[in-house]
Design a protein around this motif. Structure first.
Motif, PDB file in Angstrom:
ATOM      1  N   PHE A  46      31.001 116.607  37.679  1.00 50.66           N
ATOM      2  CA  PHE A  46      31.601 117.800  38.273  1.00 50.66           C
ATOM      3  C   PHE A  46      31.477 117.741  39.797  1.00 50.66           C
ATOM      4  CE2 PHE A  46      31.877 122.230  39.545  1.00 50.66           C
ATOM      5  CZ  PHE A  46      32.877 122.728  38.723  1.00 50.66           C
ATOM      6  N   HIS A 104      33.729 114.890  41.362  1.00 44.61           N
ATOM      7  CA  HIS A 104      35.124 115.246  41.611  1.00 44.61           C
ATOM      8  C   HIS A 104      35.254 116.310  42.696  1.00 44.61           C
ATOM      9  CE1 HIS A 104      37.079 112.845  38.469  1.00 44.61           C
ATOM     10  NE2 HIS A 104      35.974 113.036  37.779  1.00 44.61           N
ATOM     11  N   ARG A 105      34.271 117.197  42.826  1.00 45.37           N
ATOM     12  CA  ARG A 105      34.324 118.147  43.938  1.00 45.37           C
ATOM     13  C   ARG A 105      34.227 117.421  45.266  1.00 45.37           C
ATOM     14  NH1 ARG A 105      32.253 120.426  47.983  1.00 45.37           N
ATOM     15  NH2 ARG A 105      30.499 118.966  47.876  1.00 45.37           N
ATOM     16  N   LEU A 111      37.490 115.886  46.073  1.00 47.41           N
ATOM     17  CA  LEU A 111      38.390 116.895  46.638  1.00 47.41           C
ATOM     18  C   LEU A 111      38.117 117.065  48.132  1.00 47.41           C
ATOM     19  CD1 LEU A 111      38.246 119.731  43.933  1.00 47.41           C
ATOM     20  CD2 LEU A 111      40.214 118.275  44.436  1.00 47.41           C
ATOM     21  N   GLU A 166      43.588 113.830  43.602  1.00 49.09           N
ATOM     22  CA  GLU A 166      42.547 114.711  44.141  1.00 49.09           C
ATOM     23  C   GLU A 166      43.017 115.372  45.440  1.00 49.09           C
ATOM     24  OE1 GLU A 166      39.813 115.605  42.767  1.00 49.09           O
ATOM     25  OE2 GLU A 166      39.025 114.026  41.469  1.00 49.09           O
ATOM     26  N   SER A 175      43.334 119.317  46.132  1.00 47.04           N
ATOM     27  CA  SER A 175      42.570 119.911  47.236  1.00 47.04           C
ATOM     28  C   SER A 175      43.389 120.926  48.019  1.00 47.04           C
ATOM     29  CB  SER A 175      42.058 118.817  48.172  1.00 47.04           C
ATOM     30  OG  SER A 175      43.106 118.264  48.949  1.00 47.04           O
ATOM     31  N   ALA A 232      42.723 123.995  46.118  1.00 46.43           N
ATOM     32  CA  ALA A 232      41.305 124.339  46.259  1.00 46.43           C
ATOM     33  C   ALA A 232      41.042 124.992  47.610  1.00 46.43           C
ATOM     34  CB  ALA A 232      40.447 123.084  46.103  1.00 46.43           C
ATOM     35  N   VAL A 264      34.550 127.411  42.449  1.00 42.67           N
ATOM     36  CA  VAL A 264      34.736 125.980  42.234  1.00 42.67           C
ATOM     37  C   VAL A 264      34.641 125.635  40.749  1.00 42.67           C
ATOM     38  CG1 VAL A 264      32.291 125.343  42.557  1.00 42.67           C
ATOM     39  CG2 VAL A 264      34.080 123.674  43.017  1.00 42.67           C
ATOM     40  N   GLN A 276      37.945 123.945  39.088  1.00 45.73           N
ATOM     41  CA  GLN A 276      37.925 122.587  38.547  1.00 45.73           C
ATOM     42  C   GLN A 276      38.130 122.575  37.034  1.00 45.73           C
ATOM     43  OE1 GLN A 276      34.488 120.866  41.392  1.00 45.73           O
ATOM     44  NE2 GLN A 276      35.600 119.320  40.257  1.00 45.73           N
ATOM     45  N   ARG A 277      37.559 123.537  36.342  1.00 45.21           N
ATOM     46  CA  ARG A 277      37.798 123.619  34.900  1.00 45.21           C
ATOM     47  C   ARG A 277      39.290 123.829  34.618  1.00 45.21           C
ATOM     48  NH1 ARG A 277      33.393 121.625  32.186  1.00 45.21           N
ATOM     49  NH2 ARG A 277      31.566 122.978  32.250  1.00 45.21           N
ATOM     50  N   THR A 295      41.825 122.950  36.462  1.00 42.84           N
ATOM     51  CA  THR A 295      42.638 121.764  36.755  1.00 42.84           C
ATOM     52  C   THR A 295      42.654 120.799  35.572  1.00 42.84           C
ATOM     53  OG1 THR A 295      40.763 120.589  37.789  1.00 42.84           O
ATOM     54  CG2 THR A 295      42.175 121.922  39.231  1.00 42.84           C
ATOM     55  N   TYR A 318      38.718 113.879  33.407  1.00 41.59           N
ATOM     56  CA  TYR A 318      40.168 114.090  33.268  1.00 41.59           C
ATOM     57  C   TYR A 318      40.767 113.099  32.270  1.00 41.59           C
ATOM     58  CZ  TYR A 318      40.030 117.035  37.474  1.00 41.59           C
ATOM     59  OH  TYR A 318      39.767 118.031  38.384  1.00 41.59           O
TER      60      TYR A 318
END
Length: 516
Positions: A42, A45-46, A49, A80, A84, A87, A108, A112-113, A115, A162
Motif C-alpha cells: 500500500f 504504491h502511494r 504516486l 501511477e 496521481s 490523488a 489515501v 487507493q482502494r 483505484t 493491481y
C-alpha cells in the motif's frame, strides 16, 4: 471415452449489462473490505504516486527517497502518474514526496482502494470479450468463478495490489487470439509486458504461436508479417522505454526491474519445486551433522523472514537465475512444440496458463501471489471438460489457501476463511448444477445432475489435509509450543500446498502432451 463439456456455440443472450451485475456484486464485497489490513505494498504504491507526480520522468527510477523504489516497467509508472492527478485533487499530501513513509489517512486509504476497484473493470470487460461466444451457462459459470476468486480479494483488495487490472489485459490479449485477431493479441500482450514484466514467462508461447500462425505462408508473405508484428511490438516498447533511453536512464530501469540479488526464494516460500529442494538440503545437513560430519549452516536463513539473498545451501548446489531460467524454458517446451505444430486458437489460453504454472514452479524469487497468473486463466479452461473443472476446483482452493499467510492479523482471519469457504461452496454448487455424464448443460438438467462432479478420494483426503494444516498452525502450534519454532506453521503451508501445485503442473503437462 473422456467426459467432455458441451461444445460452445454463439449465444447473444449474455450482454455487457449482465456482466455489470457481476462486477457490481464483486464491488460491493470489495467496498466492505476497505477498512481491513493493508500490507507495505500500500505504501509502495502511494510512494509511486508521489514520485511520479513530484519528480521529472528522468528521476523516476533513480529516486531513493523511500526504500520502496519504483521497480515496475514504464507503463505502470505512467499509470501511477495518471492516478496521481486525481490523488492530488483529493488530497495533495498523498503525492507529497516529502511527506515521509506510511501516510495512511482515510483519504489515501479510500482513494487507493477505489483505484483498484475501478481498475478491475478491465478484468470484467476482458472476461466479457473472452466468453462472448460461449453459451450462457458456461459464460455465467466463468464469471462466477472469477468474480468470487478469494485470491483476487485477498491479494488486491486486502493485501493491496493491481492484479485484477493486469490480468484483465492478459485476458484481453487472449480474447483477441481466440478470435483469430493475432496482431491485436500480440499488441495487447506487448502492452502488458510494459506494465508488469513478470508476465514475460508466457512470451515464448506467444512468440511460437504467433510465428506459426500469424507469420505462416510463403517466404515473402511470412517475412512481411514478421516485420509487421515486430514493428507493432517495437512501437509499444519504444513508447514505454523510449523516454528513459532519451534521458540515459535505461540501465537504471533494467536494474530496478531485475533485482536478482533478492535470492532464490521469497521470505515466505511460495509453494513450488524449490520448497522441496530447500527441505531436502536441510534434511541432509541435519542427518550428516548427526553422523558426525562438520556441516556449516548457510549464512542466510530460509526461515528468518528476510527478503534478502537466501540462496546458499548447506549440501545441495546453490541455484542461480540462469538455472531457473533454463528449467522454466524446458518445462514450457511441450506447450511450445504443440503451439509450433498446430497453433490452435482454442488452446492458447491453456498453453499460457501452463507457462505461468511453469514459471511459478521453477522460477527465481517467486512470490506466492503469482499463482493468480495461472489460476484466473484456468477458470476459462475449466469449461473445456469435466476433468478440467475438477482440476480447477482443487487448484483454486489450494492456491487460495496458500495466500492465507499474507493476512496474518487476527481481525482478517474470519475474512479469509469466509472468502475461501464461500468460493468453495459456489464452485461446488455451480459445477454440480452443470455437470452430467456427457458434459455440462446450460438449461434443463436431467434428474441425475451433479452426480458426475465427484472429487476422488485422493482429492478429498488432500483437501482434508488443508484443514489439518490450518488447525495445527492456527490453534495447536501456539497452544502446544507457544513462541517456539515460529516458522513451522508457514513451512507446513508452503510444503503442503506445494504438493497440490506440483500436482496441478503435472496434470496440465499430461493434458497438453495428450492433446491433438
Amino acid at each position: 471415452m473422456e467426459e467432455k463439456l458441451q461444445r460452445p456455440h454463439k449465444n447473444p443472450g449474455g450482454t455487457l449489462q449482465s456482466m455489470a451485475w457481476y462486477a457490481l456484486v464483486a464491488a460491493c464485497i470489495k467496498l466492505l473490505l476497505i477498512p481491513s489490513y493493508h500490507s507495505t505494498d500500500f505504501e509502495v504504491h502511494r510512494n509511486w504516486l508521489a514520485l511520479t507526480h513530484s519528480l521529472p520522468l528522468s528521476q523516476w527510477y533513480s529516486d531513493e527517497t523511500s526504500p520502496w523504489t519504483l521497480d515496475y516497467p514504464p507503463f505502470f509508472a505512467y499509470f501511477e502518474r495518471f492516478l496521481s492527478i486525481f490523488a492530488n485533487l483529493i488530497d495533495p499530501t498523498i503525492v507529497n514526496l516529502r511527506q515521509g513513509l506510511n501516510y495512511n489517512s482515510n483519504t489515501v486509504i479510500y482513494f487507493q482502494r477505489m483505484t483498484v476497484i475501478v481498475s478491475d473493470l478491465c478484468l470484467f470487460f476482458a472476461l466479457y470479450r473472452l466468453t462472448a461466444k460461449l453459451d450462457s451457462g458456461k459464460r455465467n459459470l466463468i464469471w462466477v468463478l472469477v468474480a468470487s476468486s478469494p485470491g483476487l480479494f485477498i491479494v488486491d483488495h486486502v493485501h493491496f495490489q493491481y492484479n485484477g487490472f493486469l490480468l484483465g489485459i492478459l485476458l484481453l490479449s487472449l480474447s483477441f487470439l481466440e478470435e483469430g485477431r493475432d496482431l491485436m493479441g500480440g499488441f495487447v500482450f506487448a502492452v502488458l509486458l510494459c506494465f508488469k514484466h513478470l508476465f514475460a514467462v508466457a512470451a515464448p508461447v506467444y512468440f511460437v504461436f504467433l510465428l506459426s500462425r500469424f507469420c505462416r505462408g510463403g517466404f515473402l508473405k511470412g517475412f512481411g508479417r514478421v516485420l509487421v508484428m515486430g514493428a507493432v511490438v517495437a512501437l509499444v516498447f519504444a513508447a514505454a522505454f523510449g523516454p528513459f533511453v532519451y534521458y540515459g536512464q535505461i540501465q537504471q530501469v533494467i536494474h530496478r526491474m531485475f533485482p536478482f540479488g533478492r535470492g532464490l526464494c521469497h521470505a515466505y516460500w511460495a509453494p513450488n519445486f524449490w520448497v522441496f529442494y530447500i527441505i531436502l538440503d536441510k534434511g541432509l545437513a541435519f542427518l550428516l551433522r548427526n553422523l558426525g560430519f562438520n556441516i556449516q549452516a548457510p549464512a542466510a536463513s530460509f526461515t528468518g523472514g528476510l527478503v534478502g539473498d537466501s540462496s546458499p545451501f548447506a549440501i545441495l548446489p546453490s541455484i542461480t537465475p540462469l538455472t531457473t531460467f533454463i528449467m522454466v524454458v524446458l518445462a514450457i517446451s511441450p506447450a511450445l512444440i504443440k503451439a509450433c505444430r498446430n497453433p490452435r486458437p482454442e488452446m492458447i489460453t491453456r498453453w499460457v496458463a501452463y507457462a505461468y504454472t511453469c514459471g511459478f514452479i521453477f522460477g527465481w524469487h517467486v512470490h506466492e501471489k503469482a499463482s493468480l497468473h495461472f489460476v484466473i486463466p484456468l477458470a476459462i479452461v475449466a469449461m473445456q471438460s469435466l476433468e478440467d473443472a475438477k482440476h480447477y476446483f482443487l487448484l483454486s482452493i489450494v492456491s487460495s489457501y496458500s495466500l492465507f499467510p499474507l493476512l496474518f492479523e487476527a481481525q482478517e482471519y474470519p475474512i479469509k476463511v469466509l472468502l475461501l469457504l464461500l468460493h468453495s461452496i459456489v464452485m461446488w454448487l455451480a459445477f454440480s448444477a452443470h455437470s452430467t455424464k456427457n458434459g455440462v448443460i446450460n438449461a434443463t438438467a436431467p434428474a441425475n445432475k451433479g452426480r458426475d462432479f465427484v472429487i476422488g478420494w485422493i482429492g478429498k483426503i488432500y483437501l482434508l489435509g488443508l484443514l489439518v494444516v490450518e488447525i495445527w498452525g492456527q490453534f495447536l502450534h501456539p497452544y502446544l509450543l507457544g513462541s517456539r519454532f515460529p516458522f513451522v506453521p508457514l513451512m507446513l503451508i508452503s510444503v503442503y500446498c506445494a504438493f497440490g501445485i506440483m500436482y496441478s503442473w503435472v496434470w496440465q503437462l499430461k493434458r497438453i502432451i495428450r492433446s491433438s
